[in-house]
Design an enzyme around this catalytic site. Structure first.
Site, mmCIF file in Angstrom:
data_model
loop_
_atom_site.group_PDB
_atom_site.id
_atom_site.type_symbol
_atom_site.label_atom_id
_atom_site.label_comp_id
_atom_site.label_asym_id
_atom_site.label_seq_id
_atom_site.Cartn_x
_atom_site.Cartn_y
_atom_site.Cartn_z
ATOM 1 N N SER A 37 0.817 -1.220 0.000
ATOM 2 C CA SER A 37 0.000 0.000 0.000
ATOM 3 C C SER A 37 0.850 1.269 0.000
ATOM 4 O O SER A 37 0.305 2.373 -0.003
ATOM 5 C CB SER A 37 -0.924 0.017 1.224
ATOM 6 O OG SER A 37 -0.161 0.057 2.422
ATOM 7 N N TYR A 38 2.152 1.142 0.001
ATOM 8 C CA TYR A 38 3.026 2.314 0.036
ATOM 9 C C TYR A 38 3.069 2.975 -1.336
ATOM 10 O O TYR A 38 3.512 2.393 -2.315
ATOM 11 C CB TYR A 38 4.436 1.917 0.472
ATOM 12 C CG TYR A 38 4.577 1.631 1.950
ATOM 13 C CD1 TYR A 38 3.489 1.694 2.814
ATOM 14 C CD2 TYR A 38 5.810 1.301 2.496
ATOM 15 C CE1 TYR A 38 3.619 1.432 4.169
ATOM 16 C CE2 TYR A 38 5.951 1.035 3.856
ATOM 17 C CZ TYR A 38 4.854 1.096 4.674
ATOM 18 O OH TYR A 38 4.995 0.834 6.026
#
Length: 332
Positions: free
Chosen positions: A67-68
């Site tokens: 999710s970065y």
């Protein structure tokens, strides 16, 4: 000489690791693709550090997550990190742990396994050393938890990861997932927690770690944003947005104590904070975006705080509410 931290079978790393949350994150960190060369130079500075400083074998842990990266840049951190690993003459020295987001549409073990495969595809790797649950589903969709545990086990059993781990899991959830993975023969080697003022949480983790069948080690994420933005390279790297600057407010007394120790030691606040966390026997993860930050972080290695200095910092930390270091993803 710096000691090493066992992360998976046959994998040992320096007790100082590096985080990639800011890579690709425009919302909180003002990321711009033009900064990629700056980030790569920082990684090169870390990997080129003296082996005696990093430990032997000098593996270096990099923490990332699927999710970065914000918006269309989601997964950007994994993409960059995979490229840096592949480009190295000895890629095994750059050790990767990625965290899988517990999105509400990931409802089966296979969906988490597929997420891990997607991460590997972004990194163009066949395997990572560690795959972690980014958070527990217990606070939001507790019925999702069995699928999460099964999914990470499948990642290990399918050869996608050499070990599994957790992040933001409290003692209650850790006992449950440890028992599940133990019975399934899956090595749970790490649990990541926010750190700096969480002395009480660290003691609870130590009590759990001492129990039979709970061999995981603690990874402590030390937010540079909570260190008062006094580190070298902070301006060049762009300061975090207001929500992260506010994180420093509850720990101001501790920041002052860290600064006092630093002035006597001729060390920066971040170097003292990192060294203090390492004194607890944890693998410390700090963000890195510039060569200046990398150099400052590495300055936390090669020396140790005295017992009196540790006691001084602990006394201040005990007066800070544990909630100061928690987040909405933290479970009991």
């Amino acid at each position: 000489r710096t000691g090493t931290f066992p992360l998976a079978e046959g994998v040992a790393v320096s007790p100082l690791g590096f985080g990639t949350w800011a890579w690709g994150n425009r919302l909180l960190w003002g990321y711009d693709p033009n900064l990629d060369a700056q980030i790569e130079a920082a990684v090169q500075a870390v990997m080129g550090a003296d082996g005696a400083l990093l430990g032997a074998p000098p593996g270096v842990f990099f923490d990332t997550g699927d999710s970065y990266g914000t918006g269309e840049l989601e997964g950007r951190a994994e993409e960059l990190l995979g490229g840096y690993k592949r480009a190295r003459r000895r890629p095994e020295r750059l050790v990767i742990g990625t965290k899988l987001a517990v999105y509400p549409n990931r409802l089966t073990g296979k969906s988490f396994e597929d997420a891990c495969r997607a991460s590997l595809q972004r990194m163009q790797l066949e395997q990572v050393e560690l795959v972690q649950a980014h958070w527990s589903a217990a606070n939001f969709q507790p019925w999702q938890e069995p699928a999460l545990w099964d999914g990470l086990a499948r990642c290990y059993e399918g050869g996608l990861a050499r070990a599994v781990g957790t992040s933001n899991f409290g003692p209650k959830q850790l006992r449950k997932v440890n028992d599940y993975w133990r019975d399934r023969g899956v090595p749970h080697t790490a649990n990541q927690q926010p750190s700096l003022a969480g002395a009480a949480r660290e003691r609870r983790h130590r009590a759990l770690q001492g129990e039979r069948h709970h061999p995981h080690r603690l990874l402590a994420a030390v937010p540079r944003a909570a260190l008062g933005q006094v580190q070298p390279g902070a301006a060049a790297a762009r300061p975090p947005r207001a929500p992260l600057q506010a994180a420093a407010v509850p720990v101001r007394a501790l920041l002052d104590a860290l600064a006092d120790v630093g002035s006597r030691r001729r060390k920066s606040v971040s170097q003292v904070a990192i060294n203090w966390c390492m004194s607890k026997g944890v693998l410390v993860i700090v963000g890195v975006r510039t060569v200046e930050q990398a150099t400052d972080n590495l300055g936390a290695l090669g020396w140790r705080l005295s017992r009196a200095e540790i006691d001084e910092l602990e006394a201040v930390a005990k007066r800070i509410p544990v909630k100061a270091t928690q987040n909405i993803f933290q479970t009991a």
